[in-house]
Design a protein around this motif. Structure first.
Motif, PDB file in Angstrom:
ATOM      1  N   LYS A   5       1.632   3.572  -8.494  1.00  0.00           N
ATOM      2  CA  LYS A   5       0.754   2.544  -7.937  1.00  0.00           C
ATOM      3  C   LYS A   5       1.553   1.344  -7.440  1.00  0.00           C
ATOM      4  CE  LYS A   5      -3.294  -0.298  -9.048  1.00  0.00           C
ATOM      5  NZ  LYS A   5      -4.053   0.070  -7.841  1.00  0.00           N
ATOM      6  N   ASN A   6       1.169   0.867  -6.263  1.00  0.00           N
ATOM      7  CA  ASN A   6       1.735  -0.322  -5.605  1.00  0.00           C
ATOM      8  C   ASN A   6       3.131  -0.094  -5.024  1.00  0.00           C
ATOM      9  OD1 ASN A   6      -0.608  -1.680  -6.208  1.00  0.00           O
ATOM     10  ND2 ASN A   6       0.246  -2.794  -7.955  1.00  0.00           N
ATOM     11  N   LEU A  31       5.099   8.439   8.019  1.00  0.00           N
ATOM     12  CA  LEU A  31       3.862   7.738   7.711  1.00  0.00           C
ATOM     13  C   LEU A  31       4.071   6.880   6.473  1.00  0.00           C
ATOM     14  CD1 LEU A  31       0.749   7.328   7.973  1.00  0.00           C
ATOM     15  CD2 LEU A  31       0.511   9.325   6.484  1.00  0.00           C
ATOM     16  N   GLU A  32       3.719   5.601   6.546  1.00  0.00           N
ATOM     17  CA  GLU A  32       3.848   4.697   5.411  1.00  0.00           C
ATOM     18  C   GLU A  32       2.475   4.349   4.855  1.00  0.00           C
ATOM     19  OE1 GLU A  32       6.122   1.252   6.710  1.00  0.00           O
ATOM     20  OE2 GLU A  32       7.794   1.955   5.487  1.00  0.00           O
ATOM     21  N   TYR A  33       2.410   4.249   3.544  1.00  0.00           N
ATOM     22  CA  TYR A  33       1.186   3.804   2.887  1.00  0.00           C
ATOM     23  C   TYR A  33       1.548   3.210   1.536  1.00  0.00           C
ATOM     24  CZ  TYR A  33       1.373   7.756  -0.380  1.00  0.00           C
ATOM     25  OH  TYR A  33       1.750   8.624  -1.361  1.00  0.00           O
ATOM     26  N   ILE A  34       0.587   2.530   0.912  1.00  0.00           N
ATOM     27  CA  ILE A  34       0.795   1.969  -0.416  1.00  0.00           C
ATOM     28  C   ILE A  34       0.049   2.837  -1.425  1.00  0.00           C
ATOM     29  CG2 ILE A  34       0.573  -0.057  -1.895  1.00  0.00           C
ATOM     30  CD1 ILE A  34       0.521  -1.784   0.608  1.00  0.00           C
ATOM     31  N   GLN A  35       0.774   3.431  -2.348  1.00  0.00           N
ATOM     32  CA  GLN A  35       0.172   4.315  -3.345  1.00  0.00           C
ATOM     33  C   GLN A  35      -0.836   3.544  -4.205  1.00  0.00           C
ATOM     34  OE1 GLN A  35       0.599   7.519  -3.571  1.00  0.00           O
ATOM     35  NE2 GLN A  35       0.327   8.220  -5.679  1.00  0.00           N
ATOM     36  N   ARG A 145       9.608   2.282  -2.186  1.00  0.00           N
ATOM     37  CA  ARG A 145      10.049   0.927  -2.527  1.00  0.00           C
ATOM     38  C   ARG A 145       8.886   0.129  -3.096  1.00  0.00           C
ATOM     39  NH1 ARG A 145       8.029  -2.756   1.071  1.00  0.00           N
ATOM     40  NH2 ARG A 145       7.512  -2.029   3.190  1.00  0.00           N
ATOM     41  N   GLU A 146       9.214  -1.005  -3.673  1.00  0.00           N
ATOM     42  CA  GLU A 146       8.186  -1.913  -4.171  1.00  0.00           C
ATOM     43  C   GLU A 146       7.468  -2.579  -2.994  1.00  0.00           C
ATOM     44  OE1 GLU A 146       7.193  -2.423  -7.153  1.00  0.00           O
ATOM     45  OE2 GLU A 146       8.795  -1.620  -8.426  1.00  0.00           O
ATOM     46  N   ALA A 147       6.159  -2.725  -3.116  1.00  0.00           N
ATOM     47  CA  ALA A 147       5.413  -3.465  -2.105  1.00  0.00           C
ATOM     48  C   ALA A 147       5.576  -4.959  -2.354  1.00  0.00           C
ATOM     49  CB  ALA A 147       3.933  -3.098  -2.169  1.00  0.00           C
TER      50      ALA A 147
END
Length: 225
Positions: A5-6, A31-35, A145-147
């Motif tokens: 998460k995040n 494709l990028e997204y935030i888990q 990586r960290e958001a």
């Protein structure tokens, strides 16, 4: 770093349905997204939870964790007059398989697919094209990586910001932050967990998805934007 998460995750992927490739990322354009932020369908995030940079994985996503079951009542006939713009019937839209955005009762846009065209009516299907389908993903994790706080607050592309005033514009975003690039739209989380019942010809105020006055939003103003 593990996907959790995040975390901002970049992936290359290919989606196949019934043995046919229906969507994939472009070479060099992951494709990028935030888990964990509901940017993707639940089954996609679940399939990548705990994976690390460089890993390759394949997994299936059942309809319940993808685009939901196919709901027959979301397919119905509407008058051809719904496709008249400035007194002219938009015949180029009346081709089976064409996706046509239409307004709902809250001024938002829902996507419908032309299923059949009759003499006086058009059968529109407001199920997602992949509803009822088992999805097979082949994914390579490119980076994790960290958001940043800004990304967690606003999203990677500003998708978490409040929408601008409607002003009867159609636009083209419709919630798909990669849709304009021609890939990735099949991966995004599209439903809110409610079983909306589609209707036509009247305004509803109870959350059902209606077509405002029965008109598609292919109007002149939206084409000029």
């Amino acid at each position: 770093m593990k996907i959790e998460k995040n975390k901002v995750v970049a992936v290359g992927y290919e989606l196949t349905v019934d043995g046919a490739s229906v969507d994939k990322s472009r070479e060099g354009e992951p494709l990028e997204y935030i888990q964990g932020m509901h940017m993707m369908i639940p089954g996609f995030e679940a399939g990548l939870e705990g994976k690390e940079e460089g890993e390759k994985v394949e997994f299936d996503v059942a309809p319940e964790q993808g685009y939901g079951s196919y709901i027959e009542k979301h397919k119905f006939e509407i008058p051809k007059s719904s496709f008249v713009v400035d007194g002219v019937l938009r015949e180029e839209l009346l081709v089976p398989g064409t996706v046509v955005p239409m307004f709902n009762s809250e001024g938002h846009i829902i996507q419908g697919t032309v299923a059949a065209v009759g003499d006086e009516t058009v059968t529109m299907d407001f199920n997602h094209p992949l509803a009822g389908k088992t999805l097979h993903f082949a994914v390579e994790v490119v980076s994790v990586r960290e958001a940043t706080e800004k990304e967690l607050r606003e999203g990677l592309h500003g998708e978490f910001l409040p929408p601008p005033p409607h002003d009867d514009e159609c636009g083209c975003g419709c919630g798909h932050h990669h849709g304009e690039h021609g890939h990735g739209e099949h991966c995004h989380h599209h439903h809110d967990g409610e079983d909306h019942e589609c209707c036509h010809g009247e305004h509803k105020h109870d959350g059902e998805c209606c077509h405002e006055d029965g008109h598609c939003c292919h109007d002149k103003d939206s084409e000029d934007k």
